[in-house]
Motif scaffolding. Structure first.
Motif, mmCIF file in Angstrom:
data_model
loop_
_atom_site.group_PDB
_atom_site.id
_atom_site.type_symbol
_atom_site.label_atom_id
_atom_site.label_comp_id
_atom_site.label_asym_id
_atom_site.label_seq_id
_atom_site.Cartn_x
_atom_site.Cartn_y
_atom_site.Cartn_z
ATOM 1 N N TYR A 177 32.798 96.720 68.040
ATOM 2 C CA TYR A 177 33.870 97.707 67.948
ATOM 3 C C TYR A 177 33.809 98.696 69.117
ATOM 4 C CZ TYR A 177 36.459 101.821 66.465
ATOM 5 O OH TYR A 177 37.305 102.893 66.427
ATOM 6 N N GLU A 178 32.613 99.149 69.444
ATOM 7 C CA GLU A 178 32.470 100.120 70.532
ATOM 8 C C GLU A 178 32.908 99.530 71.874
ATOM 9 O OE1 GLU A 178 31.882 103.305 70.203
ATOM 10 O OE2 GLU A 178 31.670 103.039 68.042
ATOM 11 N N SER A 179 32.500 98.283 72.145
ATOM 12 C CA SER A 179 32.891 97.684 73.422
ATOM 13 C C SER A 179 34.389 97.359 73.434
ATOM 14 C CB SER A 179 32.058 96.449 73.736
ATOM 15 O OG SER A 179 32.213 95.478 72.743
ATOM 16 N N LEU A 180 34.946 96.923 72.306
ATOM 17 C CA LEU A 180 36.387 96.662 72.226
ATOM 18 C C LEU A 180 37.181 97.957 72.372
ATOM 19 C CD1 LEU A 180 38.692 94.624 71.745
ATOM 20 C CD2 LEU A 180 38.465 95.106 69.301
ATOM 21 N N LYS A 181 36.700 99.025 71.764
ATOM 22 C CA LYS A 181 37.386 100.316 71.859
ATOM 23 C C LYS A 181 37.398 100.814 73.299
ATOM 24 C CE LYS A 181 37.426 104.943 69.761
ATOM 25 N NZ LYS A 181 38.064 105.544 70.881
ATOM 26 N N SER A 182 36.272 100.704 74.000
ATOM 27 C CA SER A 182 36.250 101.151 75.394
ATOM 28 C C SER A 182 37.135 100.261 76.263
ATOM 29 C CB SER A 182 34.822 101.191 75.928
ATOM 30 O OG SER A 182 34.284 99.895 75.996
ATOM 31 N N TYR A 183 37.173 98.961 75.970
ATOM 32 C CA TYR A 183 38.039 98.040 76.713
ATOM 33 C C TYR A 183 39.512 98.403 76.496
ATOM 34 C CZ TYR A 183 40.177 93.640 78.225
ATOM 35 O OH TYR A 183 40.945 92.689 78.859
ATOM 36 N N LEU A 184 39.913 98.608 75.246
ATOM 37 C CA LEU A 184 41.302 98.960 74.954
ATOM 38 C C LEU A 184 41.670 100.332 75.516
ATOM 39 C CD1 LEU A 184 41.777 97.561 71.341
ATOM 40 C CD2 LEU A 184 42.812 96.729 73.450
ATOM 41 N N ASP A 185 40.728 101.281 75.485
ATOM 42 C CA ASP A 185 40.991 102.594 76.088
ATOM 43 C C ASP A 185 41.219 102.480 77.588
ATOM 44 O OD1 ASP A 185 40.803 103.850 73.641
ATOM 45 O OD2 ASP A 185 38.726 104.518 73.936
ATOM 46 N N SER A 186 40.423 101.639 78.253
ATOM 47 C CA SER A 186 40.612 101.468 79.701
ATOM 48 C C SER A 186 41.946 100.779 79.994
ATOM 49 C CB SER A 186 39.445 100.691 80.311
ATOM 50 O OG SER A 186 39.409 99.372 79.824
ATOM 51 N N ILE A 187 42.341 99.837 79.155
ATOM 52 C CA ILE A 187 43.638 99.171 79.330
ATOM 53 C C ILE A 187 44.770 100.171 79.112
ATOM 54 C CG2 ILE A 187 45.212 97.508 78.240
ATOM 55 C CD1 ILE A 187 42.884 95.604 78.025
ATOM 56 N N ASN A 188 44.653 100.989 78.064
ATOM 57 C CA ASN A 188 45.674 102.011 77.807
ATOM 58 C C ASN A 188 45.790 102.971 78.977
ATOM 59 O OD1 ASN A 188 46.565 101.162 75.262
ATOM 60 N ND2 ASN A 188 44.904 102.232 74.234
ATOM 61 N N LYS A 189 44.662 103.383 79.518
ATOM 62 C CA LYS A 189 44.668 104.311 80.645
ATOM 63 C C LYS A 189 45.278 103.656 81.883
ATOM 64 C CE LYS A 189 41.569 107.188 83.394
ATOM 65 N NZ LYS A 189 40.184 107.522 83.678
ATOM 66 N N TYR A 190 44.940 102.402 82.142
ATOM 67 C CA TYR A 190 45.428 101.706 83.328
ATOM 68 C C TYR A 190 46.941 101.490 83.267
ATOM 69 C CZ TYR A 190 46.055 98.100 86.860
ATOM 70 O OH TYR A 190 46.495 97.380 87.935
#
Length: 158
Positions: A21-34
């Motif tokens: 969950y933590e790695s998926l959350k950081s991945y999705l946050d980076s995608i949202n930011k990008y």
């Protein structure tokens, strides 16, 4: 014993281990930011989330009902990281990617089609009027110019 978290991705509920969950959350946050600066960012992000849901659904079965950290790592390698997106965008800005991609894409797409397996589609690589004329040209195996001329004659000449 590991802690599991229930998440909703693409309208589907998944159970995921806390590390995943933590790695998926950081991945999705980076995608949202990008993608936040893009015009259709919400649509792009929704498409990415739907693809993530499809990949996760494929990993689940009767014996496995929880997404783990390895599944998330596999997903990230499959989908690509933000660095991959940035490298692709730089290549697109160069102008070399469009020519190379469309040439390779056409070779893959149209090679080996027999008359029985033909399929109508919109050719978005060679589009002028939404890719419809070039898609018809590929279907009938003629030059797209002829289809466009017929379209113009029927539209304005008749």
């Amino acid at each position: 014993m590991k802690k599991n978290i229930s998440i909703n991705i693409g309208g589907i509920i998944f159970h995921i281990e806390e590390e995943g969950y933590e790695s998926l959350k950081s991945y999705l946050d980076s995608i949202n930011k990008y993608f936040s600066t893009y015009e259709d960012s919400s649509e792009i992000i929704a498409d990415i989330e739907n693809r993530i849901a499809e990949i996760f659904l494929a990993k689940l079965n009767e014996g496995k009902q929880v997404i783990n950290a390895e599944d998330v790592a596999s997903l990230i390698s499959t989908m690509g990281s933000i660095e991959d997106f940035e490298a692709l965008e730089e290549t697109l800005d160069d102008g070399t990617f469009n020519q190379e991609f469309s040439h390779k894409d056409k070779e893959k797409s149209y090679e080996g089609f027999s008359a029985a397996s033909r399929k109508l589609f919109r050719d978005m690589n060679n589009r002028l009027i939404g890719g419809v004329c070039s898609g018809l040209a590929h279907y009938f195996n003629v030059d797209a110019l002829w289809i466009r001329l017929i379209f113009l004659i029927l539209t304005f000449g008749g």
